[in-house]
Motif scaffolding. Sequence first.
Motif, short mmCIF file in Angstrom:
data_model
loop_
_atom_site.label_atom_id
_atom_site.label_comp_id
_atom_site.label_asym_id
_atom_site.label_seq_id
_atom_site.Cartn_x
_atom_site.Cartn_y
_atom_site.Cartn_z
N LYS A 101 -10.53 62.24 12.55
CA LYS A 101 -9.27 62.26 13.30
C LYS A 101 -8.96 60.90 13.93
O LYS A 101 -7.99 60.77 14.67
CB LYS A 101 -9.31 63.36 14.37
N ALA A 102 -9.77 59.89 13.62
CA ALA A 102 -9.49 58.54 14.10
C ALA A 102 -8.15 58.07 13.57
O ALA A 102 -7.78 58.36 12.43
CB ALA A 102 -10.61 57.58 13.68
N THR A 103 -7.44 57.31 14.40
CA THR A 103 -6.08 56.90 14.06
C THR A 103 -5.99 55.48 13.51
O THR A 103 -4.90 54.90 13.47
CB THR A 103 -5.18 57.02 15.30
N ASP A 104 -7.13 54.91 13.10
CA ASP A 104 -7.07 53.56 12.51
C ASP A 104 -6.42 53.57 11.14
O ASP A 104 -6.07 52.53 10.59
CB ASP A 104 -8.47 52.94 12.44
N VAL A 105 -6.26 54.75 10.55
CA VAL A 105 -5.48 54.93 9.33
C VAL A 105 -4.29 55.81 9.71
O VAL A 105 -4.46 56.84 10.37
CB VAL A 105 -6.31 55.60 8.23
#
Length: 308
Positions: A101-105
């Motif tokens: 769920k990381a938003t770096d993508v």
Amino acid sequence: MIRFLSPWWLLLVLPVLATAGAYVWTQLRGKVAGVRFSNVDLLTRLVPKTPGWRRHLTATRVFLLVLLAMATGMAKPSVDVKVPLERATIMLAIDVSLSMKATDVTPNRIVAAQQAAKLFVKELPANYNLGLVAFAKTAEVKVSPGKDRGVVLAAIDALQLQESTAIGEAIFTCLDAIASVPADGASGAPPARIVLMSDGYTTYGRPNAQAAAAAKKARVPVSTIAFGTLDGTVELSGQQVSVPVDRDALQKVATQTDGRYYEAASSDALKSAYADLGSSVGYHTPNPRKSPSGTQVWLCCVDSRPPR
């Protein structure tokens, strides 16, 4: 090869043959009797020549042919027809660990993976078998290998995030699913590839190297697609936790299994993941039987893998 679905009807041929034999026997017996009790010289002068048995030939032949046709038709003759059967199989494995769920993508890793996976499904040749595995602490077959793309798309949309990451277990689960593809009389396992989408860090289950060795032994390449950057973070228990992508781990899995490694989930990258997949075209050489609905069911095939 001609076969009969109801061969017992061929017994009707026996009365036909018996009728033909009785007719021939009657004609010959009458001729012998005529010769025994008649003055042949006198008969040749008084009685004109007649067609004799030939007068019955046409009618008898038609009658016997009709009976034979009826008997053969009731026996339901069928001819084996070779129908191509595609056995090539792709298992799509998607990481559903919390780090996805990381938003770096954009918008985040899991949504990007879902979008890429759905694009992959839609562009995959329709005659390939496709299955779906989701993995976090454990790996689960969401869709067994088959040709129904709608089921796979729905399962991708329904993915839920969970704790931990078990890439090794995902590979083993995919191998088990591939092994479950029916042989249908073919020799050997179907040609297959695993496409694994993840951010890379294994935190649970059997190690990547063990799973890669099993895939290598099974001759199933694992192509890996890395989602994320070195700067990725997620909020866990109110704190920001660093979750950098483990590119090295994913690249090593691909290298050890003769697969391909991709860092970008682009359309071109996804197409390349299956572009070199071999196919296994079998042919139905069926032994037909009746299904409960009365339709014919054609069983079995022979495998032949074309060279790459």
